[in-house]
Design an enzyme around this catalytic site. Structure first.
Site, PDB file in Angstrom:
ATOM      1  N   GLY A 153       0.798  -1.212   0.000  1.00 39.09           N
ATOM      2  CA  GLY A 153       0.000   0.000   0.000  1.00 39.09           C
ATOM      3  C   GLY A 153       0.839   1.273   0.000  1.00 39.09           C
ATOM      4  N   HIS A 154       0.165   2.386  -0.155  1.00 40.49           N
ATOM      5  CA  HIS A 154       0.869   3.669  -0.261  1.00 40.49           C
ATOM      6  C   HIS A 154       1.577   4.045   1.041  1.00 40.49           C
ATOM      7  CE1 HIS A 154      -3.115   5.976   0.878  1.00 40.49           C
ATOM      8  NE2 HIS A 154      -2.779   5.065   1.763  1.00 40.49           N
ATOM      9  N   ASN A 155       2.729   4.697   0.866  1.00 39.66           N
ATOM     10  CA  ASN A 155       3.548   5.221   1.966  1.00 39.66           C
ATOM     11  C   ASN A 155       4.163   4.143   2.854  1.00 39.66           C
ATOM     12  OD1 ASN A 155       1.175   7.572   1.687  1.00 39.66           O
ATOM     13  ND2 ASN A 155       3.277   8.322   1.767  1.00 39.66           N
TER      14      ASN A 155
END
Length: 355
Positions: free
Chosen positions: A243-245
């Site tokens: 997922g993002h980050n």
């Protein structure tokens, strides 16, 4: 193409016991190897099978050699880490028969005039490279791949066919990305306003270090504001979702179908078994090993092996156990009440006068 055992040991190390002039053509499993192969023993559970193998030579540890020596008649290569030695030997044999990578840029590749592609890079057919992208020396970009604007591909990196590497993403040297992987798609970012989902722009990128391998159909989302980071030496299997980050520490390895939710921070030298799940915004320390199918629902601050699934059982037995688990709070209260009653009875006995 064959090679002498002596030559292999001279190249890779190890202690050879047996005939150095034996010719072998490659590596095969214990059960399939014949007199033209070498094989390896890395798990003591397979000692009996190793003793019966028909291979010309056996890669094994000193401890296993003491056991197998009496029953196996072939040559032996004694090393400290048989599985790692097998990997190096497999690379050696693969290189003997590998075809040379194609050179030049295929005429059907679409390369923007503002992109920088090194003369030594090989670009397959129907590849699109957008403005500002940089493809360094000795890269191989497979057919049907896409490299977005201002992306950067480090020297010696290989994209298999149909890799999508979106705008602003970067990968270091000697990377391998397998077919169907998507690097830099939007992360799952939405805010709820009165029951309606409002999209949060995903303006970060994905930054990947050196010597990273990413499996087929794996997705790594770009960051919402800051970047998603994959450090040096990370190995990701097929069909993984990052997922993002997220930040994945150096030399961490994940087996197929692992899912990591946004903003999770995972340390160095971790391993994740197939289908393990990590919730978002958690922190996992270095040298943590998660068993297959486990759900990581809290941060882990100490190294070690962690398992988070209930053992498989017949469905009827599982349902009975589930009822017991569901009733544990009530059972705990009953036990506490009983403990208080027993303590009270004991106190009353101690207060009675003795004759």
């Amino acid at each position: 193409m064959s090679t002498r055992l002596g030559e292999l040991v001279e190249r890779l190390g190890g202690r050879l016991i047996g005939n150095a002039d034996i010719e072998v053509v490659g590596i095969a499993p214990l059960s399939d190897a014949d007199a033209s192969h070498i094989t390896f023993l890395s798990n003591p559970k397979f000692r009996t099978q190793a003793a019966q193998t028909r291979a010309a030579a056996l890669i094994l540890s000193a401890a296993d050699d003491e056991v197998v020596d009496a029953t196996y008649s072939g040559a032996r290569i004694v090393v400290s880490n048989p599985y790692a030695y097998f990997a190096h030997a497999a690379q050696f044999f693969a290189a003997l028969t590998a075809r040379a990578a194609p050179t030049g840029i295929h005429p059907t590749a679409a390369v923007d005039s503002q992109a920088q592609v090194a003369a030594s890079a090989s670009v397959g057919s129907h590849v699109t490279i957008e403005a500002g992208a940089i493809v360094e020396d000795d890269c191989v970009i497979g057919a049907g791949s896409f490299i977005g604007a201002d992306a950067r591909v480090g020297s010696g990196t290989r994209f298999h066919p149909r890799v999508t590497f979106l705008a602003g993403c970067k990968i270091g040297k000697r990377g391998i990305i397998h077919s169907g992987a998507v690097i830099g798609a939007d992360g799952f970012g939405f805010a709820n306003e009165g029951g309606v989902w409002i999209k949060i722009p995903q303006t970060g990128a994905v930054k990947i270090g050196d010597d990273v391998e990413i499996g087929a159909n794996t997705s790594i989302d770009r960051g919402a504001l800051a970047d998603t980071v994959i450090d040096d030496g990370v190995k990701l299997d097929n069909q993984i979702q990052i997922g993002h980050n997220c930040h994945i520490g150096a030399h961490t390895a994940m087996a197929g179908c692992v899912g990591v939710a946004g903003s999770a921070i995972i340390g160095k030298h971790c391993t994740f078994g197939g289908a393990a799940m990590v919730l978002g915004h958690l922190t996992i320390a270095d040298n943590v090993h998660i068993s297959s199918g486990s759900m990581v629902s809290r941060s882990i601050h100490e190294k070690g092996q962690y398992t988070g699934f209930y053992p498989l059982a017949k469905n009827a037995d599982w349902e009975k156990s589930a009822v017991i688990v569901r009733n544990l709070p009530a059972m705990r209260e009953k036990i506490r009440t009983l403990e208080k009653t027993i303590k009270s009875l004991g106190d009353n006995e101690s207060e009675e006068p003795h004759e």
